[in-house]
Each structure stands twice: as C-alpha cells, then as structure tokens.
Write a protein that holds these residues in place. Structure first.
Motif, PDB file in Angstrom:
ATOM      1  N   VAL A  32       0.828  -1.207   0.000  1.00 37.54           N
ATOM      2  CA  VAL A  32       0.000   0.000   0.000  1.00 37.54           C
ATOM      3  C   VAL A  32       0.863   1.257   0.000  1.00 37.54           C
ATOM      4  O   VAL A  32       0.637   2.182  -0.780  1.00 37.54           O
ATOM      5  N   VAL A  33       1.884   1.287   0.863  1.00 37.21           N
ATOM      6  CA  VAL A  33       2.650   2.512   1.088  1.00 37.21           C
ATOM      7  C   VAL A  33       3.568   2.867  -0.076  1.00 37.21           C
ATOM      8  O   VAL A  33       3.603   4.024  -0.522  1.00 37.21           O
ATOM      9  N   PHE A  34       4.307   1.898  -0.590  1.00 41.87           N
ATOM     10  CA  PHE A  34       5.286   2.221  -1.626  1.00 41.87           C
ATOM     11  C   PHE A  34       4.653   2.747  -2.912  1.00 41.87           C
ATOM     12  O   PHE A  34       5.153   3.732  -3.479  1.00 41.87           O
ATOM     13  N   PRO A  35       3.548   2.174  -3.398  1.00 42.92           N
ATOM     14  CA  PRO A  35       2.890   2.790  -4.564  1.00 42.92           C
ATOM     15  C   PRO A  35       2.415   4.216  -4.290  1.00 42.92           C
ATOM     16  O   PRO A  35       2.494   5.079  -5.176  1.00 42.92           O
ATOM     17  N   LEU A  36       1.932   4.481  -3.063  1.00 39.39           N
ATOM     18  CA  LEU A  36       1.517   5.844  -2.717  1.00 39.39           C
ATOM     19  C   LEU A  36       2.707   6.797  -2.722  1.00 39.39           C
ATOM     20  O   LEU A  36       2.614   7.933  -3.200  1.00 39.39           O
ATOM     21  N   LEU A  37       3.847   6.337  -2.202  1.00 41.61           N
ATOM     22  CA  LEU A  37       5.050   7.162  -2.207  1.00 41.61           C
ATOM     23  C   LEU A  37       5.463   7.503  -3.627  1.00 41.61           C
ATOM     24  O   LEU A  37       5.684   8.681  -3.967  1.00 41.61           O
ATOM     25  N   PHE A  38       5.569   6.487  -4.475  1.00 46.60           N
ATOM     26  CA  PHE A  38       6.026   6.705  -5.848  1.00 46.60           C
ATOM     27  C   PHE A  38       5.043   7.573  -6.626  1.00 46.60           C
ATOM     28  O   PHE A  38       5.447   8.403  -7.450  1.00 46.60           O
ATOM     29  N   LYS A  39       3.748   7.403  -6.363  1.00 50.38           N
ATOM     30  CA  LYS A  39       2.723   8.203  -7.042  1.00 50.38           C
ATOM     31  C   LYS A  39       2.916   9.679  -6.764  1.00 50.38           C
ATOM     32  O   LYS A  39       2.658  10.528  -7.629  1.00 50.38           O
ATOM     33  N   HIS A  40       3.387  10.009  -5.569  1.00 55.34           N
ATOM     34  CA  HIS A  40       3.550  11.404  -5.164  1.00 55.34           C
ATOM     35  C   HIS A  40       5.006  11.872  -5.242  1.00 55.34           C
ATOM     36  O   HIS A  40       5.383  12.849  -4.578  1.00 55.34           O
ATOM     37  N   GLY A  41       5.819  11.195  -6.031  1.00 55.67           N
ATOM     38  CA  GLY A  41       7.196  11.635  -6.220  1.00 55.67           C
ATOM     39  C   GLY A  41       8.075  11.461  -5.003  1.00 55.67           C
ATOM     40  O   GLY A  41       9.069  12.170  -4.842  1.00 55.67           O
ATOM     41  N   CYS A  42       7.717  10.521  -4.124  1.00 51.18           N
ATOM     42  CA  CYS A  42       8.490  10.265  -2.905  1.00 51.18           C
ATOM     43  C   CYS A  42       9.119   8.874  -3.007  1.00 51.18           C
ATOM     44  O   CYS A  42       8.612   8.015  -3.724  1.00 51.18           O
ATOM     45  N   HIS A  43      10.185   8.662  -2.256  1.00 47.53           N
ATOM     46  CA  HIS A  43      10.839   7.358  -2.321  1.00 47.53           C
ATOM     47  C   HIS A  43      11.795   7.174  -1.142  1.00 47.53           C
ATOM     48  O   HIS A  43      12.270   8.160  -0.557  1.00 47.53           O
ATOM     49  N   PRO A  44      12.087   5.916  -0.793  1.00 51.92           N
ATOM     50  CA  PRO A  44      13.073   5.661   0.274  1.00 51.92           C
ATOM     51  C   PRO A  44      14.475   6.071  -0.184  1.00 51.92           C
ATOM     52  O   PRO A  44      14.840   5.882  -1.340  1.00 51.92           O
ATOM     53  N   PHE A  56      14.498   4.014   8.624  1.00 53.30           N
ATOM     54  CA  PHE A  56      14.060   4.399   7.283  1.00 53.30           C
ATOM     55  C   PHE A  56      14.296   5.896   7.109  1.00 53.30           C
ATOM     56  O   PHE A  56      14.012   6.678   8.013  1.00 53.30           O
ATOM     57  N   ILE A  57      14.818   6.281   5.954  1.00 57.29           N
ATOM     58  CA  ILE A  57      14.868   7.687   5.567  1.00 57.29           C
ATOM     59  C   ILE A  57      14.108   7.810   4.261  1.00 57.29           C
ATOM     60  O   ILE A  57      14.466   7.185   3.258  1.00 57.29           O
ATOM     61  N   ILE A  58      13.036   8.592   4.286  1.00 56.20           N
ATOM     62  CA  ILE A  58      12.167   8.745   3.122  1.00 56.20           C
ATOM     63  C   ILE A  58      12.272  10.167   2.594  1.00 56.20           C
ATOM     64  O   ILE A  58      12.217  11.125   3.364  1.00 56.20           O
ATOM     65  N   ARG A  59      12.419  10.301   1.289  1.00 58.88           N
ATOM     66  CA  ARG A  59      12.415  11.619   0.663  1.00 58.88           C
ATOM     67  C   ARG A  59      10.976  11.919   0.218  1.00 58.88           C
ATOM     68  O   ARG A  59      10.393  11.182  -0.569  1.00 58.88           O
ATOM     69  N   TYR A  60      10.413  12.976   0.773  1.00 55.81           N
ATOM     70  CA  TYR A  60       9.075  13.420   0.389  1.00 55.81           C
ATOM     71  C   TYR A  60       9.195  14.632  -0.521  1.00 55.81           C
ATOM     72  O   TYR A  60       9.968  15.552  -0.243  1.00 55.81           O
ATOM     73  N   ARG A  61       8.420  14.617  -1.583  1.00 54.87           N
ATOM     74  CA  ARG A  61       8.472  15.719  -2.540  1.00 54.87           C
ATOM     75  C   ARG A  61       8.031  17.043  -1.903  1.00 54.87           C
ATOM     76  O   ARG A  61       8.552  18.119  -2.233  1.00 54.87           O
ATOM     77  N   SER A  62       7.086  16.961  -0.991  1.00 57.90           N
ATOM     78  CA  SER A  62       6.600  18.153  -0.298  1.00 57.90           C
ATOM     79  C   SER A  62       5.795  17.726   0.923  1.00 57.90           C
ATOM     80  O   SER A  62       5.442  16.553   1.083  1.00 57.90           O
ATOM     81  N   ARG A  63       5.491  18.671   1.769  1.00 57.70           N
ATOM     82  CA  ARG A  63       4.670  18.382   2.941  1.00 57.70           C
ATOM     83  C   ARG A  63       3.228  18.091   2.533  1.00 57.70           C
ATOM     84  O   ARG A  63       2.529  17.326   3.194  1.00 57.70           O
ATOM     85  N   ARG A  64       2.810  18.704   1.432  1.00 59.15           N
ATOM     86  CA  ARG A  64       1.470  18.399   0.919  1.00 59.15           C
ATOM     87  C   ARG A  64       1.380  16.951   0.466  1.00 59.15           C
ATOM     88  O   ARG A  64       0.330  16.305   0.616  1.00 59.15           O
TER      89      ARG A  64
END
Length: 196
Positions: free
Chosen positions: A98-110, A133-141
């Motif tokens: 569930v989580v990894f597809p959501l991350l990739f969909k929003h330009g985020c990744h481990p 874990f260190i995750i790169r998030y594209r934005s806070r939104r």
C-alpha cells in the motif's frame, strides 16, 4: 538538434514532476487534518498518541512547498508469540504494497532502509531500534495526501499491531548526496551522446 530538444523536454517534465513545481503550501485546516492522521485519531482503538501537536503545527505553518526528508526509527514488539509472527510478516508485506505505490505516485521514495547494529552513545540508549528508514518526500502536501489516504489509514491500523514504538523526525536538506533528478539527467545526456 531535434533529439536534444526532446531529451531536454523529457528532463524538464521529470524535474517538474519530481520537484513538484506546482505544489502549494499546506493551509491551516490541512495542518490540523495532518495532525489527526499522524496521531492516529482516524484509527479506532488507537492508543494515546505520542505525536506532538505543536511540532506538527510548526511543520505545517513553515511549509515552503519543497522536498524534505523523514527519519523513521522503529522498534518492533518483542513479546509476540511465534504463531503471531507469520501474521505480522504478512501485515508488513501488505503495508509495503500500500505505502510504496503511494510514495512513488507522489514523487516520494526511500533513500535508506537499514537495520541498526548498536548504539555508540553513553549512557545506553533507552530504545533499541529494529529498523531505520529515511524517506524523501516531494513536499509536505504530498505527506498530507499520503497519510490522509483511506488506503494508508487502513494499512496503518494493522501495522500498529507490530510496532512497540516509533520516532519520526522531519528535516530539510542542507547538503544532499545523489539526487534522482540529476541521475535521470545524466542518463538522458548519455543517451544523447551515444545517439550522435
């Protein structure tokens, strides 16, 4: 010339998506919803939260629309019976689905997934972490959209059964290492060089 133009357009499109050029800052109301999602108030029977509302409020109010990194320290439950281990491993797999597809969909990744060896600092740390874990998030939104997603909330409800404690620390990049955007750019340059 046409090839290089196409490659430049591809890079700009990827950079626009990866950096989220169009993404706006969180509103005050969205900041409140973010706290509710992070604190588990949308999950039934959630134990008393340890999420700091002031920290989440500051995190939302200082949103600049840019990427950030989240450090996650996780301690698994140790008092589980052997018959429960298989079920929890299944929960971990389903959570990842569930989580990894959501991350990739929003330009985020481990950026890093690792298992701690020990702790050098003294006195001995009160927590013995099982995963980092260190995750790169594209934005806070994007974080807001992920954690308020009903699929994430449902998966998180089951994931809680396997976690004893977790510490989450957001940070803004000061000195970055390898950036996926520039890796893509380098690949496109090599494609152009090989094709000419």
């Amino acid at each position: 010339m046409i090839l290089y133009t196409i490659l430049i357009v591809i890079f700009l499109c990827f950079a626009c998506w990866y950096d989220g050029w169009w993404i706006s800052s969180l509103t005050e109301e969205e900041g409140k919803d973010l706290y509710k999602a992070l604190s588990g108030q949308r999950v039934e029977d959630q134990p008393k939260t340890t999420v700091n509302p002031n920290a989440v409020n500051l995190f939302a109010r200082t949103d600049n629309g840019k990427a950030f990194y989240m450090l996650n320290l996780i301690k698994d439950k140790k008092d589980l019976e052997s018959k429960d281990m298989g079920a929890l491993e299944s929960i971990d797999r389903n959570y990842a689905k569930v989580v990894f597809p959501l991350l990739f969909k929003h330009g985020c990744h481990p950026v890093l997934v690792s298992k701690p060896l020990t702790t050098f600092s003294q006195p001995a740390t009160e927590e013995e972490w099982d995963a980092i874990f260190i995750i790169r998030y594209r934005s806070r939104r994007d974080l807001y959209k992920i954690v308020t997603n009903p699929e994430f909330q449902k998966a998180w409800e089951f994931k809680l059964a396997s976690i004893q404690n977790t510490t989450v620390i957001p940070s803004i990049p000061v000195l970055q290492g390898v950036n996926l955007k520039w890796i893509v750019g380098l690949i496109l340059i090599l494609i152009g060089w090989v094709s000419t």
